[in-house]
Structure formats: structure tokens, C-alpha cells
Scaffold this active site. Structure first.
Site, PDB file in Angstrom:
ATOM      1  N   TRP A 325       0.832  -1.222   0.000  1.00  0.00           N
ATOM      2  CA  TRP A 325       0.000   0.000   0.000  1.00  0.00           C
ATOM      3  C   TRP A 325       0.855   1.256   0.000  1.00  0.00           C
ATOM      4  O   TRP A 325       0.368   2.349  -0.259  1.00  0.00           O
ATOM      5  CB  TRP A 325      -0.982  -0.014   1.178  1.00  0.00           C
ATOM      6  CG  TRP A 325      -0.367   0.146   2.547  1.00  0.00           C
ATOM      7  CD1 TRP A 325       0.724  -0.499   3.026  1.00  0.00           C
ATOM      8  CD2 TRP A 325      -0.805   1.011   3.593  1.00  0.00           C
ATOM      9  NE1 TRP A 325       0.983  -0.104   4.310  1.00  0.00           N
ATOM     10  CE2 TRP A 325       0.074   0.822   4.694  1.00  0.00           C
ATOM     11  CE3 TRP A 325      -1.842   1.926   3.718  1.00  0.00           C
ATOM     12  CZ2 TRP A 325      -0.068   1.513   5.890  1.00  0.00           C
ATOM     13  CZ3 TRP A 325      -1.978   2.615   4.919  1.00  0.00           C
ATOM     14  CH2 TRP A 325      -1.095   2.409   5.994  1.00  0.00           C
ATOM     15  N   GLU A 467       0.645  -2.508  12.846  1.00  0.00           N
ATOM     16  CA  GLU A 467       0.646  -3.975  12.783  1.00  0.00           C
ATOM     17  C   GLU A 467       0.925  -4.644  14.123  1.00  0.00           C
ATOM     18  O   GLU A 467       0.864  -5.868  14.222  1.00  0.00           O
ATOM     19  CB  GLU A 467       1.673  -4.440  11.744  1.00  0.00           C
ATOM     20  CG  GLU A 467       1.275  -4.050  10.332  1.00  0.00           C
ATOM     21  CD  GLU A 467       2.342  -4.375   9.300  1.00  0.00           C
ATOM     22  OE1 GLU A 467       3.532  -4.453   9.672  1.00  0.00           O
ATOM     23  OE2 GLU A 467       1.981  -4.545   8.121  1.00  0.00           O
TER      24      GLU A 467
END
Lengths: 722, 722
Positions: A325, A467
């Protein structure tokens, strides 16, 4: 003003890996790490190729490193003279980052006297298949010199070797023709040498290298110049890459080094005309920023239609050469504003890989398009279910980047929408973009769940940008991005131009409108803080330092089920703040500030995608001084030592294009305050104290503007494209 | 036939912890570990109390161990003579498990000759506050004996100490009055000694012990008998527990040891009349089975109305003395069929703790009643979020037993339904049961989710019975049990008797009916295998041995996010098979067999709740021989060495009431084939080869039946309650 040169004098073998990234040259087709020509795979030499991947055995699929056409080293009086083994009397390396020219100059003190080797090299921005290197040798004694050179096919690989067959030929024109393991791609390199002084030219033998040598005795302090030209083609480029390489190598040798260099520099100059950013008053910032843009130029896939940009650019095989991304959220803006034709290619790559995304969605029981977390050719997701190695048990850890980081598809839609609104070019919609957008919306629709007893739509069991917290519910960023996807899909479906494209148009509009209305969006709590996900505010509230102090092994993973950060409020990178950077209109300034203050001190900035988002939002909040160090962090990600090179036991070093793109966003959208509110270009500058003047060009809706800022006043002039 | 005695001769200090469980005596009010009277906390002595808990600092809340009224040891010729320090010439321990009488007899060879100490003790089943011990001392020389005895308040604790104040008194009647830390409960013990031979009685001093001594010179080979009586009361029993204890100790001493023993044995005999199981042809099975029932009798809370049974009974503080689903799913059947009044108490405990369950549900954002995974007083959930310690990092691991093992509430409803249908006594419904059932159904209704694009109702992110696979979707067992909860709740709501109790009756019936219809129930795949949860069949298919071989540390946890079993098909315990054991009508015999064969070889049986479920289903499938070793495993869980004593670094040793209850289920419902299909008692025996005859009593709908099986024919006779 700056001289556009990075010079590192003296030699330290600890810096070899880092300098390989720092001094990289590239042209979008290939990236050549800033290693010395006598280096081999031990020093992580790589001629990293864009878009050609290979998988061997159980290893990850990764991009292929081509045989190295810059290979060469000195033998003096029968003694091999090489770094790092033979320590140098004097040494420097210089990268001209305006033109992508790498120079090294080393003097060795030998028994009989000093010998100096200087070489200058580049991979052509004018013809991406070509590299040239000019080597100058001089000695203060009558040295018996042998210069060995050629093509090194014994390449560095992380999960290789990728070549099943390597044919080398050193008779006359040197060639290497290698065949990849998985898909039998040919990777062919030819090299032509030009020497204009009397010498003995000989074929040499080294395993998996095509090598020859020139031998001569030096006159005192006379320069002996050896010019070499290599050309590199693969079977993805043409039917007979070996022939193409041979022909190109010969042709380029005839053209000669100076001509090639001139064309190369012109090509670069063309790029800088629209992208250079001039900062008066702060050379360090100007250098770091333009050096960042240099890296983006080095990896822009101008030569191809079906390529995007890998997370570590063309600096090697880390991150599997895959597209993340990063491209859409951090890199795209630079190209949209300086070179929209490259931006369009990046977007086309996603449109072209729609089938892969649909397959991935299906595999997980979803509809629509679930884009790859680590996208390789055809949208293949290179991400594994086990991405981190436990430092304590050495076992692979089940990670969920691939299956639960569902925000990836929304980034693609967001990027397409931004591209269209900033360029005015909606041709991508007709070229598959409309379908891509609708498929992404279908994906989110199929992922939406609701409690049976409630009418609010949710996205559960996901990973957001941060994350370190996995398998969470209703990540604010993800839900907001999904909502945006529904909005854009509805616009596409309601656009009469694409009426024919969607049989179930009415039904989809109904569904997406319902989803748009009901999807749950996290809201600021009584303190004005937007929870990153359900339950975030109940986590342990400790400092980043406290969390770091709990590490037992410095390489252990902070995230996962039991990581030191996992059950605390400490996050890896901008998450809520990324949302606010994308949708500054969602909340008022006070809420933005409150969240910035809340989250910044709880952020490790353990990703190169973090600092720039914080800097952007700080600028929006008129906190330029808070933004400035974060801008510097982004802009110097590849310049400064100390980058994060490990995740668990996995090496993740390389260049940081997203950081470079982020630095651009902060400079232009943050400090210069360029925005496009109400469909027009606005410049609302908030320059850092030290930036006295700033000037640059940007392209908006196909018009080129020159922006000049001084005293925090902006002068915007429409200019003819130069 | 069996002699109802377990005799362990010879002494091995490695067995101290295990024998503490194996030789336990108890009466539901207290459990006294089978340790010797000279032992102290180092040897894990415990007088474990039912239903009184305490928490100190950051440790887990756990049940309180009372001061030990059996404490006593020998001094001979000024030398302390104690096990394990003074090695014995001869030694045996015997547990009479028909009557819960513990005997130890030890002979030491000393410098001047041999001295023998024999003591026999019990905690009264007739008066649960009382314990008695008779000590006999004899020597073959003129020993200068001092016997020190009293009450040891320096008790073993896992997360203690729990007594803030300990007052000891050794003048005359010995007493200890201790006060718990958290809730200031008094725990009071008084002891009276009776000696009927000439001796010197003296007060002694030991820290946190009320001790006295009797001193005498022995005649050759004459027995000297010391009888002691202790009484134990807490402030949960009465207002002045110390006074009550003192009064009881004195009274019991006047009654005398033999009288007390007689009453105690009568009380036990009363229990055995309805519960004893006679097996002809296989003494080992008969012994193991009745020994299991002995343990259930020892912990039945007959004296109280608001207590249930802890997962490790009254064997200590492991598992926090908390009540798990073990009670409802594994233990209840025994009491329903032999002593329904106890079964009712167990159920009443859940009804009485409904408020706690409602609070827990609320805390997690649910409606209704989410029962505690580890229930203590008032339904407080003692389960922590960090239940396992990582053996590699020594860090606590985030576990999800508390928040995601949602099947607990369904077990309570299942148990209530079973109680009513097997006893015919629906009084519990009026006493809060109806509300409990409806609140449980409301809980599941609020936990149901659906995809927005689909109409199937799901339960996601749960843990099923197999704890090695956490955070899974649509656990077959859980969904099936939830569906059953909806059914039973609808029945309750449709019952006119409770019309007034539920204002939103119609609405609830509508919701629960909808949920009952739409909740997703896993179905057998093409091979007839029912997936344990979504995605189970895609996991790595390896053997239990292979998974075991991957262990780096024998104590490491197999489950969690990265355990050796977590991403394989290997499961800890019966899961799909537990479903089939509960709902044999759901699938035909072929599917049952197929699933038994598929799952049994993939099951570690790492929980004592596993073997019995496999054995039960094997019996249903007419696989008696496959069932038999699993029955034995269940029935000998506390008899055989080698029990699982560790989960990560947490000690989990103790007795296994669920295993005992499971053994009963297998014997009676499996081998004897007792079932209640079509609302009547059926006996369809499938005895193991070695069981020539089997006879027992069971109570069904308030009628006592005698069941006699021989040649696999059953004779069922209604008998008057004896």
C-alpha cells in the site's frame, strides 16, 4: 545552495550494506546497489530487476538479481588489489544524486608505490537497458597492471539461487545468458569494453562469470581509461534478449561514454525540471528532500505499463520486491503532482492485477477484489502466513498481514479517486478502473458483519496500519477507508458513462449506500481521542521506552499475540493519524490536535510510513515545529545511519520509497500547504522557521504551476510546460 | 470382589504431591490432602475449604486453606522423628475409600530400638466441621516419647499468605483464629485431645501453630493412644466461628472417637446405597470406578445451598478453587442419578450467581448472562487474561479462556434441562431457573453476528472445548449448544407458568426462534467429517506424536497463538465428539463413527475431560473395546501416576472430579447403556468383555431403580428407597 552530491570519504566495512542502499543508482528498470565493482555477493551486490520474480524451493518468491555488468577489479604486480581486503590509503565514494552517477576513487599504497583506481558509472535514464562505467587507473610507479572485468552471474540472493542455467561467454563480446528456475525467463547481459591504449586483452576464467582482462605497464602518473558498456534484457522485454543485449552493448560502445552520459543527464534534467524543490535557508532539508526524490525517480517504472513500485524500490530482494500500500498512500502523490503519466502506470498496475485480487477474495470466502498485501506479477500475493521468526524458538510465527490487513483494497480506490480528481484524467475508469472500484466495494460489502441484534455494520478481526495490534475489531482507519470505497463506488455506479458495465447496478447502489450509511466509524471519546479500534482504550498505558525496556532480545518482534507492544497502547506507526491525514475534514482542529498529542507519544515510529503522517497532520494543526523533526526523519530515511534492518530474524533493509514519498507530501502538502479544497489549487504555506524561501512546480489538472513561497506568502504562476 | 482399600507400602518422597491427591479425604465442606500429619506446607498439606476465597496482591484469588487440625509429630529421646527426613524402616499408607478413612503406619529404627506410629483419621461425613485422628504409638524399648500436636496455621498457599491475623492459643483447648486478607473472614479451628494414660501434658511454642505435647516413657510393645478432635468453622457458617469450633471440639471429644467414626461410616454407607457400582469379573474397573465416585462424594456440597464443585475438587488451590463447565457437563449426571438433591444444589449455585454472569456479559458488551469461566463466589470470574506463562520468555501469555470460551452459559442451560427431564423436578425454574435460561439465551442472541450479505447467524472469535485452537469461528460444539439454549429458552417462554416473568416474552420468542432457525451448524463434509470450526480442515494434518516431537521444552503450552498444536489439526480434547456425545440424535451412526475415527487419532487427550467423551461416543457406536481403555483412563485419573501437572509454568495438579464424573457416565450411560429416550428409562447394555455382571441403582423421576446386567441383558427393578 546544495551541490547535489553525497561524498563519503574513508572506508568502513561495517557500512557496506547501508551504503549499498544509500548510493544506489537506478532507472526504474534496474537498481544497482552502491557497492564497489570488485565486490561480489558477500557484499550484497545487486542489479535488482523490476517485475521479474522467481521462487525456489520453500523460499519466498522474490525479484531476480541480474548478472552484474559492472564487475571488475585490479591485479597489480600479480597481487589482487580489492576492497575490503586490501586496505586503502585514500578512498571516497560519491553519489551525484542529480544525475544518478556513482563515483569511487581509491588509492592503495603497495610495495612499489601508490596506485589509484577511479571509476564512474551510471545506468542510463535514457535507455534503461544500459549501464556504462569508466575506469581510470594511474600509478606513481611502473605498475604491472591487470584489470579483470566482465559480468558476474554469481549473484546475491536471499532465497536463491534463481538461475538454473548460466551460460557465460568471454570470447570477444562478453555475455551471460541465465535462465530463471520457476518460469524459465531468460536474463541476458552483454558487455563491450573500449580501451584506447596499448595493452594485452585476454579471456579469463571465473566460475559463473564472463570475464576478460587488459594488462599493461603504467607510465608514471598517466591515466589509463577503460570504458565498458553493458546491456541487459530479459525475455519479458523481447523475444531474443541475448541478441538484443549484444546489439545494444555494441551500439552503445560506438556511441561512446560521453555521449551516453550526456543523454542520461538530459533525461534526468527533464525529470528535475518538474520535480526539483528549492529551499532557501536550509540546505540540509533541501538535500534530504531532493535526495528522497532522486530515489523515487530511480524506481519509477517509466519503461513499462504493467509495473508498480516495490516497498524497498530496486535496492534488493527484501520485502520480496513486492508492491505494498506504500505505493498508493505514500508514493503516488509525488508522481501525480510531478509526473502524472507515472502515477497512471502505478494505478494501471492495480487495474491489471484485478483478477489476482478477485481470486484472493474468493479464496478467503469474500466477493470482489481483495488486493494482495505483497503484490507481485498478476497480483499474486507473495505474503506468507508466517512472516516473522520467533527469536526465542526460531519457529515461524503465524502472522495475519495477508489475510486480515484488508485496508489494502481501499488504498487502491482512494488512490484512483485522488488521481482522477488531481489530474482531471478519468480515462483509467474506462480502462478497467470503474470495475476495480466496484469490485473493491463488493469486497468490503462481503466482509461487513453486524450483530444480529444491532444494525451497525462492522469490520472485525482485522489489522490496521499499526501492525503491532492484530486481529482487532473496527479499526478506525480501515472502516473509514471502506466507507470511502463505498462512496466512490456509488459515484462510479451513478455515473452514466459506465451504465452498461454493471448488470446489477441498481442493486449494488442500494447495497453500497446502505453500507455507507451504517458502517461504524469510531468517534472521539469524552477526551476527544478516537479509539484506534474497539477496546484500544482499555489496553495498558505505558510509554514507548517502557515497552522497549521489556524486550529480552533486541531483535524480538514487538507485535503478534504476545509481543511487548501487543497488549499496550504503544503502536508501531500512524494509524488514527493516517486516517486524519487522509480525511482532515472529518473532525475539527481541536480533535486533530488532541489525537496527535495522544497518539504521537505512544507511537514507536517503527515503520518508515509513520513519521510523515504525523508530520502532515501536525502541519494541518499549525504545529510546524512539531512536524519538522518528523519531516527530517522521513526525508533522511535512506541518508542517515541506524535504519531498522530487522523484523524478528528477517532482514528488512533497503531503501524506503514510502518515506521518500512521505517527505514530499510533508514538504509540499504540509509545509507549502498545497491542497485542492473545493476543486482548486490552494497554497497555504506554513514553512518551518529555517526555510526562508521555497519554490517548486506542480501539475494540477494538466496545468503546470510554479509555486514560490517567501515570507509565508505563496505566489502561484501557471507556466508553459518546459 | 474389591476390599475398598488403597494401600501404598514403602515410602518415596517423589510421590508426596501425587499421594496428597490420591489419598485425600473430604466431606464437601473441607478436603484434607493425603499428607502425613508431621508434614507442613513444604509437603503441600492442605485443609482446603469450599467456597471461601481470598486474594492477596497481584496473585489469583484462590480458596483458603484452613489451619490444619491434624498436625502432629514424634520426638523420641529428644530426637525429632518425622517423614520425610527420618527414613522409615517400614511404612504404609492406606485409604479406605468406602468410608474416607486415612491410615498411616510407620516404624522407625532408632538407636535404642524400633518405634511405630500409626494414625487413623477422617473428616466426618456426619458433621462436616469435624475431624478426628487417633494416634497409636508403640516401641520395643523404653522410649522417651514426646508427641507434639495441634493446629498448624502456617498453611500452604499458592498465592498467599491469606491470613492477615493469626491468633493461636495452646492453653487448655487449643485454638487458632485466623482472619483472611481480602474480606476479613474468620477461619477458626479448635482442638481437643484425649489421652487415657499417664503422661505429662505441656503447652508448646511454634510460630503460627497452636501446639501442645504429651510426654511419656513407653513400656515395651504397649500401645499408647492419643485421640484428637478438631472442629472448623468460618464466619460464613455462623457469627462466632471460634466459639462454635470450641464447643464442637469439646462435644466431639466427649462423644469419643469410636462413636464419631460409627456415625461417619453410617453417613457414607447411606451414600453408597444409592451409588455403589458392582462389577463382576473386573475388580480393577470396579475399584477405579468406585474410587472415582468416592472422590465425587468427598466434594459434594451437601452442607450448603450456594456452593458447587471446583475443578480440582477440594484438593488444593490449583484452578483457583473455581467452578468450571466440568460440573455441568461431566459431574452432574452422577448426582442426578444417585443424589438429585446434590444435583439441585449445583444448579442452584448457577442460578444464585446469575447477577455475576449478567455483569460479566455487560462488561463485554453482551446482553444476558455470560457465566464465569472460573466461577468463585457470587459468580465472580477468577479467570485472568493471562493464564499461561511462556516457558521461553517467562512472560504471561494473553489467553482467551475468560472472554471467548462462551460455551459456558450453554452448559448451564443444558444441565438445567437435563436435571428437569431426568428428575421431573422443575421447581428450579420457579426458583430463578427460568430467568437464568432466558438470560443465557439473551447472551447468545447478543453474541450472534451475521454477514451483512448473508442470512446465516454465526458465533465468531470463540474458543471451543479444544483450547489449543483459540479465536476461531463457528465452533461446531459452541454453535450447537447455543442453538439448544435458544430451544430451551423458547420452551420456558412458551410455558404458561412463567408468563408473568417476562415482559418482553413475545419479542424474545420471536428472536430466539429466528436465532434457532438461522444459527449455523457445521455439517459433515463429503467424507462425513464435521469440521470443528471454520477452516479446521485446512490446517496442517500431522500426528499427535509429530506435534509432540516439535516441543522444545516439555512444559511449553501446546496452544495459544504459536503453540505446536495451534496451526495443526491436533486438538487437546474432545470437541466435535463432545457435541456428538450430547446430541447423538443429530447424525446417523456412520457419521458418528467416521468422526470418532477421524478425531480420536488427532486428539492429545491433554485434558481430563477428553477420554470420557470419546468413550461415551464409542459406546454409542458399539465400539465397546475402543471405549474401554478410555474409560480406564478416566476412572484412574487420580489413581494412576503420570497425570498432567503443568500448563506452561503453572501447576495444575490436583484431583480430577470431571474425570471421575466422566467415568461414571461411561460406565452407566455407555457400557450399561442407560438412556432416557422417549422420556423413559432404557437400559441397553454393551458391557466390556471382562465385565461379567454389573449392578447399580439409579434414580429417575424420583423413582429408585435397581439395574442388574448380566449376559448383556438388563433387569430393571423399581425399588423402595432404602
Amino acid at each position: 545552495m546544495i551541490d547535489w552530491k553525497l561524498k563519503d570519504i574513508s572506508f568502513n566495512s561495517d557500512n557496506i550494506a547501508w551504503h549499498g542502499n544509500k548510493h544506489l543508482v537506478g532507472n526504474g528498470y534496474m537498481g544497482v546497489r552502491g557497492t564497489l565493482e570488485e565486490y561480489t555477493k558477500e557484499q550484497l551486490v545487486a542489479v535488482n530487476l523490476a517485475g521479474i520474480y522467481d521462487k525456489v524451493g520453500d523460499g519466498w518468491r522474490e525479484p531476480v538479481n541480474a548478472p552484474n555488468g559492472f564487475y571488475g577489479y585490479l591485479i597489480v604486480d600479480d597481487e589482487v588489489v580489492k576492497l575490503p581486503e586490501s586496505s586503502a590509503e585514500e578512498h571516497y565514494v560519491e553519489l551525484d544524486y542529480r544525475y544518478g552517477i556513482f563515483t569511487r576513487c581509491t588509492t592503495w599504497r603497495l610495495m612499489r608505490g601508490n596506485i589509484t583506481l577511479k571509476s564512474t558509472r551510471f545506468v542510463s535514464m535514457d535507455d534503461v537497458h544500459v549501464g556504462a562505467i569508466k575506469t581510470e587507473i594511474s600509478a606513481d610507479f611502473h605498475a604491472d597492471v591487470k584489470y579483470v572485468f566482465g559480468i558476474d552471474a554469481d549473484v546475491w540472493d536471499i532465497n536463491g539461487p534463481h538461475f538454473d542455467i548460466i551460460k557465460v561467454n568471454s570470447n570477444g563480446l562478453m555475455t551471460v545468458d541465465a535462465v530463471t528456475h520457476e518460469k524459465n525467463h531468460n536474463v541476458s547481459v552483454a558487455q563491450k569494453v573500449t580501451v584506447e591504449f596499448p595493452c594485452e586483452v585476454k579471456r579469463e576464467e571465473e566460475i559463473n562469470k564472463a570475464v576478460a582482462s587488459v594488462s599493461f605497464i603504467t607510465d608514471l602518473n598517466k591515466k589509463y581509461v577503460i570504458e565498458r558498456y553493458f546491456a541487459l534484457y530479459t525475455s519479458l522485454d523481447c523475444e531474443n534478449p541475448l541478441e538484443a543485449a549484444k546489439e545494444a552493448a555494441v551500439t552503445k560502445a560506438i556511441e561512446g561514454y560521453d555521449t551516453l552520459l550526456e543523454k542520461h543527464k538530459n533525461a534526468w534534467e527533464n525529470l528535475w525540471r518538474r520535480s526539483e524543490i528549492i529551499i532557501e535557508g536550509d540546505d540540509k532539508s533541501m538535500e534530504a528532500l531532493n535526495y528522497s526524490l532522486y530515489h523515487l525517480h530511480c524506481i519509477a517504472p517509466r519503461h513499462a505499463d504493467n509495473l508498480s513500485i516495490a516497498a524497498r524500490g530496486l535496492s534488493g530482494q527484501t520485502y520480496k520486491g513486492a508492491v505494498f500500500w506504500d505505493t498508493e498512500m505514500f508514493i503516488l502523490d509525488f508522481f501525480i503532482m510531478t509526473e502524472p503519466e507515472v502515477a497512471k502506470k502505478l494505478i494501471k498496475y492495480r487495474i491489471d492485477t484485478l483478477e489476482g485480487a478477485k481470486e484472493k477474495a474468493k479464496g478467503y470466502g469474500y466477493d470482489g477484489a481483495f488486493y494482495a498485501w505483497e503484490s507481485q506479477e498478476n497480483g499474486f500475493d507473495a505474503c506468507s502466513d508466517y512472516n516473522v521468526t520467533d527469536v526465542f524458538t526460531k519457529r515461524p510465527m503465524r502472522t495475519y498481514f495477508k489475510d486480515k490487513q484488508i485496508h489494502i483494497s481501499s488504498a487502491i480506490v482512494y488512490a484512483m479517486d485522488k488521481y482522477i480528481s488531481l489530474t482531471g484524467d478519468d480515462s483509467i475508469l474506462k480502462e478497467g478502473g470503474a470495475e476495480t472500484i466496484v469490485e473493491c466495494a463488493k469486497f468490503y460489502y462481503s466482509a461487513l458483519i453486524k450483530k444480529v441484534c444491532d444494525d451497525r455494520y462492522e469490520l472485525r478481526d482485522v489489522i490496521g496500519p499499526d501492525e503491532y495490534h492484530e486481529r482487532i475489531d473496527n479499526n478506525g482507519y480501515t472502516n473509514r477507508m471502506a466507507k470511502n470505497t463505498f462512496r466512490i463506488a456509488i459515484e462510479v455506479l451513478e455515473n452514466e458513462e459506465y451504465l452498461g458495465a454493471f448488470a446489477d447496478r441498481e442493486e449494488l447502489i442500494g447495497k453500497f449506500s446502505d453500507a455507507f450509511d451504517k458502517i461504524f466509524i469510531q468517534q472521539p471519546d469524552s477526551e476527544g481521542v478516537i479509539p484506534q479500534f474497539d477496546g484500544y482504550k482499555e489496553l495498558e498505558d505505558v510509554t514507548v521506552d517502557e515497552v522497549r525496556s521489556r524486550l529480552i532480545d533486541p531483535k524480538e518482534y514487538w507485535g503478534g499475540a504476545y509481543g511487548v507492544a501487543s497488549h499496550t497502547k504503544v503502536i508501531k506507526q500512524a494509524d488514527v493519524i493516517t486516517w486524519l491525514a487522509m480525511y482532515p475534514q472529518d473532525f475539527d482542529l481541536e480533535v486533530m490536535k488532541q489525537n496527535w498529542n495522544y497518539y504521537e507519544k505512544r507511537t514507536e515510529h517503527g515503520s518508515s510510513l509513520s513519521a510523515c503522517m504525523y508530520a502532515l497532520v501536525a502541519c494541518m494543526c499549525n504545529m510546524t515545529e512539531e512536524a519538522f523533526p518528523l519531516f527530517t526523519k522521513s526525508a533522511t530515511a535512506d541518508l542517515a545511519p541506524g535504519g531498522k534492518e530487522w523484523a524478528g530474524l528477517v532482514y528488512i533493509g533497503g531503501t524506503h520509497p514510502a518515506s521518500a514519498g512521505g517527505a514530499y507530501m510533508v514538504a509540499v502538502e504540509g509545509f507549502a500547504g498545497v491542497n485542492f479544497k473545493n476543486g482548486k489549487l490552494n497554497v497555504e504555506p506554513k514553512l518551518p522557521e529555517s526555510w526562508k524561501k521555497m519554490s517548486f512546480h506542480i501539475t494540477y489538472k494538466n496545468v503546470l504551476y510554479r509555486v514560490e513561497i517567501s515570507d509565508n506568502e505563496a505566489l502561484v504562476t501557471e507556466v508553459d510546460d518546459m
